[in-house]
Enzyme design. Sequence first.
Site, PDB file in Angstrom:
ATOM      1  N   PRO A 205       0.830  -1.216   0.000  1.00 31.44           N
ATOM      2  CA  PRO A 205       0.000   0.000   0.000  1.00 31.44           C
ATOM      3  C   PRO A 205       0.859   1.259   0.000  1.00 31.44           C
ATOM      4  CG  PRO A 205      -0.948  -1.614   1.475  1.00 31.44           C
ATOM      5  CD  PRO A 205       0.356  -2.195   1.003  1.00 31.44           C
ATOM      6  N   CYS A 206       0.483   2.221  -0.869  1.00 32.19           N
ATOM      7  CA  CYS A 206       1.374   3.352  -1.155  1.00 32.19           C
ATOM      8  C   CYS A 206       0.958   4.670  -0.516  1.00 32.19           C
ATOM      9  CB  CYS A 206       1.462   3.553  -2.668  1.00 32.19           C
ATOM     10  SG  CYS A 206      -0.107   4.064  -3.430  1.00 32.19           S
ATOM     11  N   GLN A 207      -0.220   4.739   0.110  1.00 32.59           N
ATOM     12  CA  GLN A 207      -0.749   6.049   0.532  1.00 32.59           C
ATOM     13  C   GLN A 207       0.207   6.814   1.438  1.00 32.59           C
ATOM     14  OE1 GLN A 207      -2.341   3.154   0.513  1.00 32.59           O
ATOM     15  NE2 GLN A 207      -4.508   3.358   0.006  1.00 32.59           N
ATOM     16  N   PHE A 209       3.425   6.760   1.518  1.00 29.71           N
ATOM     17  CA  PHE A 209       4.710   7.094   0.913  1.00 29.71           C
ATOM     18  C   PHE A 209       4.598   8.165  -0.158  1.00 29.71           C
ATOM     19  CE2 PHE A 209       5.060   2.634   2.319  1.00 29.71           C
ATOM     20  CZ  PHE A 209       6.100   2.777   3.215  1.00 29.71           C
TER      21      PHE A 209
END
Length: 483
Positions: A205-207, A209
């Site tokens: 999950p990228c939120q 970063f």
Amino acid sequence: DGYHMQFATVQEYAENLLDVELKLASVLNGLSTAQGVKPINQGDRKTKAAQIKEMGLTERQARDISHLKEEFVNKAKEIARAEHIIPTRALALSLATESKHENNTLPYIKKGEYSGVYIKSPDLTKPIYYTQLFGNVGIGEFYAKSVGCECKVMNEIDKLRSDWYHEIFPDVEIVNADFMEQSTKDRLLELHKRNNCKLICASVPCQDFSLAGKRDFKTKRAHLIFDTLDFIEAAGDNNENVMIENVPGFLSAYPKHLHHVLKGRNLGQYIQERLEAMGYIVNIGVLNGADYGTAQSRERAIILASKHDKWLFPPADERKIMLWEAIGNLPSLEAGMSSPVHPWHIAPSLPVAQADVMKHTPTGCSAHNNKNCWRPVNVDGTPSKSTMNFSFCRKKWDEPCNTILQASDGIGGHCTIHPGRPLAGGTWSDARALTVLELLRVTGLPDDYPIPEWASDKLARDVIGECFLPELVKRLLLMIPRP
């Protein structure tokens, strides 16, 4: 002299107002909510929203004021005095955001290594089996089997996404559970070994970063990369290859509260060193999907690792696919309309006032730059306070589509509006967000991509907004070193 005296007075009033708001922030942060509390006498407890309303504040004002900190209020005053401007709450809040980014970032400079040629004919008689972590609905893997890679095991915490994945890949063993639970990792590891998987793919999950976000890494979600590395290490000799993807800001992340773990290394450097200690040869870079047969400019940090040889990045295409090539032949639609021929070519609804504004906004332009009365408005027709030119903005036909994000059905986001075509009377057609079918096309998926009948428009948009572009995945898998 009169101007300077008046300006100094205004500046002083503004500083005093910031001081008052700073004290108000302390009050707001001390408010308790009535939720879950049974009052002794009716009316003894009020909701936080009710208390904020009694103060004469909107929820937006209360939220912004509550984020004020003395350090950044004082810094805003210093900057305002030095640059002869008015100190504002917005300035103080922007300084706080910049500080988070700076404190949690170390530059990442290393460039990846590329091949000059494609491996165009993988041995399909000897497929590479893999385990997919954080699988979403499997969009990125849609073409994997065609290049000799076959998923056997998948993990996804969301039940609806797991169900969608199962409809497309019914033979994959799905573990619908929280990856942070040790029992989940144990189950996945057992399946990984049993199915003779030699590749681990992880779309963490990228939120947390993203450089567009808060970049605050104290959430549990931000720690999933460490769980992923532990899982890869636990797989040991049973695994031979690794592919990890995330937003580019992932590589430069440096959570200060994990200094004892990172020891001066950013996350990209830390991951590389850990994988190398496990015996992998590592290749890290940032690739753009628009360079690999997809009509969407979507940058991703890619980490490739193999125990056989350097897993090289594929060469980029000589030309990019423009938006008009991907969606230009689809029927024109206005907000709320749908095509009787193309499933999922359904235009999201839009308030009349906002649709009228966008009808008067040319291709590739933002309504913020309209030189007449057709400027951004709220749903009720009142003037919008939004100031970002990438909102209320039409896309350009002669460029790849910009990055598709979640919640892509509105017009206040990042260049979300169809480019439109000029009409008689100086207006433009297609005053709306892209349809799901158009999103499929700029993601590199076919028109008949299997979206479950039970899936909502919102779910379809969200999973597309979070996906790993499938044509890029296909080309990366073509390059995987084979013994």
